[in-house]
Motif scaffolding. Structure first.
Motif, PDB file in Angstrom:
ATOM      1  N   GLN A 156      42.623  40.371  30.740  1.00 26.63           N
ATOM      2  CA  GLN A 156      41.572  40.027  31.695  1.00 26.63           C
ATOM      3  C   GLN A 156      40.908  41.294  32.250  1.00 26.63           C
ATOM      4  OE1 GLN A 156      40.185  37.110  32.613  1.00 26.63           O
ATOM      5  NE2 GLN A 156      41.446  36.010  31.142  1.00 26.63           N
ATOM      6  N   ALA A 157      41.687  42.333  32.502  1.00 21.28           N
ATOM      7  CA  ALA A 157      41.112  43.603  32.964  1.00 21.28           C
ATOM      8  C   ALA A 157      40.191  44.182  31.888  1.00 21.28           C
ATOM      9  CB  ALA A 157      42.218  44.593  33.323  1.00 21.28           C
ATOM     10  N   ALA A 158      40.606  44.074  30.641  1.00 20.87           N
ATOM     11  CA  ALA A 158      39.768  44.554  29.537  1.00 20.87           C
ATOM     12  C   ALA A 158      38.481  43.739  29.448  1.00 20.87           C
ATOM     13  CB  ALA A 158      40.546  44.490  28.220  1.00 20.87           C
ATOM     14  N   LEU A 159      38.576  42.424  29.627  1.00 19.78           N
ATOM     15  CA  LEU A 159      37.367  41.586  29.622  1.00 19.78           C
ATOM     16  C   LEU A 159      36.446  41.959  30.777  1.00 19.78           C
ATOM     17  CD1 LEU A 159      38.814  38.066  28.710  1.00 19.78           C
ATOM     18  CD2 LEU A 159      37.501  39.624  27.233  1.00 19.78           C
ATOM     19  N   SER A 160      37.029  42.347  31.901  1.00 22.25           N
ATOM     20  CA  SER A 160      36.234  42.804  33.037  1.00 22.25           C
ATOM     21  C   SER A 160      35.470  44.080  32.678  1.00 22.25           C
ATOM     22  CB  SER A 160      37.156  43.044  34.242  1.00 22.25           C
ATOM     23  OG  SER A 160      36.411  43.425  35.362  1.00 22.25           O
ATOM     24  N   LEU A 161      36.134  44.993  31.972  1.00 22.80           N
ATOM     25  CA  LEU A 161      35.460  46.214  31.520  1.00 22.80           C
ATOM     26  C   LEU A 161      34.341  45.891  30.530  1.00 22.80           C
ATOM     27  CD1 LEU A 161      38.543  48.570  31.084  1.00 22.80           C
ATOM     28  CD2 LEU A 161      36.722  48.781  32.801  1.00 22.80           C
ATOM     29  N   CYS A 162      34.580  44.924  29.660  1.00 26.12           N
ATOM     30  CA  CYS A 162      33.530  44.496  28.724  1.00 26.12           C
ATOM     31  C   CYS A 162      32.335  43.952  29.502  1.00 26.12           C
ATOM     32  CB  CYS A 162      34.062  43.420  27.771  1.00 26.12           C
ATOM     33  SG  CYS A 162      35.333  43.965  26.632  1.00 26.12           S
ATOM     34  N   ALA A 163      32.603  43.064  30.440  1.00 29.86           N
ATOM     35  CA  ALA A 163      31.538  42.464  31.241  1.00 29.86           C
ATOM     36  C   ALA A 163      30.799  43.530  32.038  1.00 29.86           C
ATOM     37  CB  ALA A 163      32.114  41.396  32.164  1.00 29.86           C
ATOM     38  N   ASN A 164      31.492  44.567  32.435  1.00 30.06           N
ATOM     39  CA  ASN A 164      30.883  45.676  33.162  1.00 30.06           C
ATOM     40  C   ASN A 164      29.790  46.351  32.325  1.00 30.06           C
ATOM     41  OD1 ASN A 164      30.878  47.354  35.563  1.00 30.06           O
ATOM     42  ND2 ASN A 164      31.801  48.951  34.300  1.00 30.06           N
ATOM     43  N   LYS A 165      29.879  46.223  31.018  1.00 27.87           N
ATOM     44  CA  LYS A 165      28.854  46.744  30.098  1.00 27.87           C
ATOM     45  C   LYS A 165      27.893  45.645  29.661  1.00 27.87           C
ATOM     46  CE  LYS A 165      30.180  50.988  29.977  1.00 27.87           C
ATOM     47  NZ  LYS A 165      29.336  52.035  30.547  1.00 27.87           N
ATOM     48  N   GLY A 166      27.991  44.462  30.288  1.00 29.24           N
ATOM     49  CA  GLY A 166      27.100  43.347  29.962  1.00 29.24           C
ATOM     50  C   GLY A 166      27.517  42.573  28.728  1.00 29.24           C
ATOM     51  N   LEU A 167      28.761  42.768  28.280  1.00 33.22           N
ATOM     52  CA  LEU A 167      29.228  42.173  27.029  1.00 33.22           C
ATOM     53  C   LEU A 167      30.366  41.197  27.281  1.00 33.22           C
ATOM     54  CD1 LEU A 167      29.287  45.478  24.977  1.00 33.22           C
ATOM     55  CD2 LEU A 167      27.538  43.700  24.883  1.00 33.22           C
ATOM     56  N   LYS A 168      30.471  40.219  26.392  1.00 31.84           N
ATOM     57  CA  LYS A 168      31.588  39.286  26.447  1.00 31.84           C
ATOM     58  C   LYS A 168      32.026  38.915  25.043  1.00 31.84           C
ATOM     59  CE  LYS A 168      30.414  35.381  28.488  1.00 31.84           C
ATOM     60  NZ  LYS A 168      29.743  34.356  29.294  1.00 31.84           N
TER      61      LYS A 168
END
Length: 171
Positions: free
Chosen positions: A74-86
């Motif tokens: 989930q933390a990694a997904l948060s980092l992805c979302a931080n770049k506008g990606l999912k």
């Protein structure tokens, strides 16, 4: 050599695969700020859940391993979302971490100096993969015998990763 190891060593292979994942919509450009915060909150929730398992349900350590893995994921997904990606694919998540957070143009001394602040090091990627392997074993094997020391060690790594992700997002 595993795919993620190739991506760390070969930026052109990383870029080629990243574009392929975008084209196939394995990675999508639609993440929001709400998702950044939501995934990070869920990561922290998983950490708390794992702690409760260790403290209250001592015969169910495999579930703590699973919760710790999902805290990191989930933390990694948060980092992805931080770049506008999912993405919903674990390998694609690792790819995004390597592409956007793994430092490429700094030396080992620089890496050491900033590893506690805002960078994702190769060791972070390896620990993510390692915990994924433990999670798969805890989920799918018939073993229920996990030592508290192992679970606590994995938990410490999960906590470190979630904290690092939070620092990166706040920067």
């Amino acid at each position: 050599m595993k795919k993620w190891e190739t991506w760390i060593k070969n930026e052109s292979a990383l870029d080629k695969d990243f574009n392929k994942y975008l084209k196939k919509a394995i990675i999508r450009k639609e993440a929001t700020k709400l998702e950044v915060e939501g995934h990070l909150d869920k990561a922290k929730r998983n950490l708390r859940f794992a702690g409760e398992i260790i403290n209250s349900l001592k015969n169910y350590y495999e579930w703590a391993i699973i919760a710790y893995y999902y805290a990191i994921y989930q933390a990694a997904l948060s980092l992805c979302a931080n770049k506008g990606l999912k993405t919903k694919k674990h390998l694609a998540t690792i790819m995004i971490l390597i592409k956007f957070y793994y430092p490429k143009q700094i030396n080992k001394l620089d890496l050491k100096a900033i590893s506690e602040s805002i960078s994702i090091e190769e060791q972070d990627i390896k620990e993510f993969i390692s915990l994924k392997d433990y999670r798969e074993d805890a989920s799918y094997s018939i073993s229920t015998n996990y030592e508290k020391n192992l679970v606590e060690t994995l938990g410490s790594k999960a906590i470190d990763f979630v904290n690092k992700a939070e620092r990166i997002i706040k920067e």
